[in-house]
Design an enzyme around this catalytic site. Structure first.
Site, PDB file in Angstrom:
ATOM      1  CG  ASP A   1     -11.785  -7.468   0.157  1.00  0.00           C
ATOM      2  OD1 ASP A   1     -10.681  -7.011   0.389  1.00  0.00           O
ATOM      3  OD2 ASP A   1     -12.657  -7.509   1.042  1.00  0.00           O
TER       4      ASP A   1
ATOM      5  CD  GLU B   1      -2.636  -1.250   2.588  1.00  0.00           C
ATOM      6  OE1 GLU B   1      -3.860  -1.407   2.614  1.00  0.00           O
ATOM      7  OE2 GLU B   1      -1.944  -1.229   3.623  1.00  0.00           O
TER       8      GLU B   1
ATOM      9  CG  MET C   1      -8.084  -5.961   9.470  1.00  0.00           C
ATOM     10  SD  MET C   1      -7.150  -7.433   9.004  1.00  0.00           S
ATOM     11  CE  MET C   1      -6.783  -8.147  10.602  1.00  0.00           C
ATOM     12  CD  GLU C   2      -4.686  -2.079   9.329  1.00  0.00           C
ATOM     13  OE1 GLU C   2      -5.468  -1.556   8.503  1.00  0.00           O
ATOM     14  OE2 GLU C   2      -4.295  -3.253   9.235  1.00  0.00           O
TER      15      GLU C   2
ATOM     16  N   GLY D   1     -12.361  -3.689   2.780  1.00  0.00           N
ATOM     17  CA  GLY D   1     -13.414  -4.521   2.209  1.00  0.00           C
ATOM     18  C   GLY D   1     -14.711  -3.716   2.174  1.00  0.00           C
TER      19      GLY D   1
HETATM   20  N1  ADE Z   1      -8.896  -4.954   4.275  1.00  0.00           N
HETATM   21  C1  ADE Z   1      -9.189  -5.181   2.987  1.00  0.00           C
HETATM   22  N2  ADE Z   1     -10.177  -6.088   2.864  1.00  0.00           N
HETATM   23  C2  ADE Z   1     -10.504  -6.459   4.139  1.00  0.00           C
HETATM   24  C3  ADE Z   1     -11.426  -7.380   4.671  1.00  0.00           C
HETATM   25  N3  ADE Z   1     -12.214  -8.099   3.881  1.00  0.00           N
HETATM   26  N4  ADE Z   1     -11.494  -7.526   6.020  1.00  0.00           N
HETATM   27  C4  ADE Z   1     -10.678  -6.785   6.823  1.00  0.00           C
HETATM   28  N5  ADE Z   1      -9.771  -5.912   6.357  1.00  0.00           N
HETATM   29  C5  ADE Z   1      -9.688  -5.739   5.026  1.00  0.00           C
END
Ligand code: ADE
Length: 230
Positions: free
Chosen positions: A199, A12, A175-176, A78
């Site tokens: 995604d 990234e 996640m951050e 996501g």
């Molecule tokens: N970062 C990118 N896609 C993610 C997902 N599906 N879950 C958690 N963090 C993500």
């Protein structure tokens, strides 16, 4: 004081690092903090690594040691809300930890002893980021609103549906972000975050994520940061 540019993964941040002139790396807490000039601005770029603890530790170093002016996060997420598709871009207005649950002591999602579940981002920096996204990626759909964070890669349609049902206004999951937002609130530091949707946090999330990270994430991060600082 420098502006901090943070990502979770090398992929990234790679193209942003290539844009930094006269970059000098310093190793602190097992991370490389790259200090230099980017489009005439004093910056520090760092790969925080993945998850809330890694993100919080990195933000704390940026606040305590480097006394940065603001923290900008760039990376992928996501898509959760129905309209948030792969390739779209999300600029966070606020963050929440979707895996925080100290009930019945505190309401679900509330950060204990903070009296709140949602942590705002800086309005001014977020608007600057949104405007940079429009210039850098004019064809991308831009969303602004709630982003949720947790120490889990969400990779099933069942799990993302549960998140969507519980937090209907959540645009995306990563996640951050919420961890950095909490540390920035503690230090009174402006914080803004932009995430390209890699995604849909569904059964295809793993493959979609890998492909996006390898082919697109770094290019998009660098284009947005370049537009922001130009
Ligand atoms: N970062 C990118 N896609 C993610 C997902 N599906 N879950 C958690 N963090 C993500």
């Amino acid at each position: 004081m420098p502006l901090a540019i943070v990502s979770a993964m090398r992929e990234e941040l790679a193209a942003v690092l290539e844009d930094i002139e006269h970059g000098v790396a310093e190793q602190v807490a097992g991370r490389e903090f790259w200090r230099g000039r980017l489009r005439g601005h004093d910056v520090i770029a760092v790969q925080a690594r993945i998850g809330k603890v890694a993100a919080a530790a990195t933000a704390t170093v940026l606040a305590e040691r480097y006394r940065v002016d603001a923290i900008l996060f760039t990376g992928v997420a996501g898509g959760l809300a129905t309209g948030v598709q792969r390739g779209d871009v999300v600029v966070a207005e606020e963050f929440l930890q979707h895996d925080m649950d100290a009930s019945p002591l505190f309401p679900r999602f509330e950060a204990p002893l903070y009296g709140r579940a949602r942590f705002p981002t800086d309005l001014d920096w977020s608007e600057r980021l949104a405007s940079a996204v429009k210039r850098a990626l004019p064809h991308a759909v831009l969303h602004q609103g709630l982003v949720v964070s947790g120490d889990r890669f969400v990779s099933s349609a069942v799990e993302s549906r549960v998140l969507r049902d519980t937090l209907p206004d959540a645009l995306a999951v990563e996640m951050e972000g919420a961890a950095i937002a909490q540390v920035c609130l503690d230090y009174g530091l402006p914080y803004a975050a932009v995430r390209t949707v890699s995604d849909r946090a569904d059964d295809e999330a793993h493959g979609d994520f890998q492909k996006f990270i390898e082919e697109t994430a770094s290019r998009h991060s660098a284009a947005i940061i370049r537009a922001l600082l130009s």
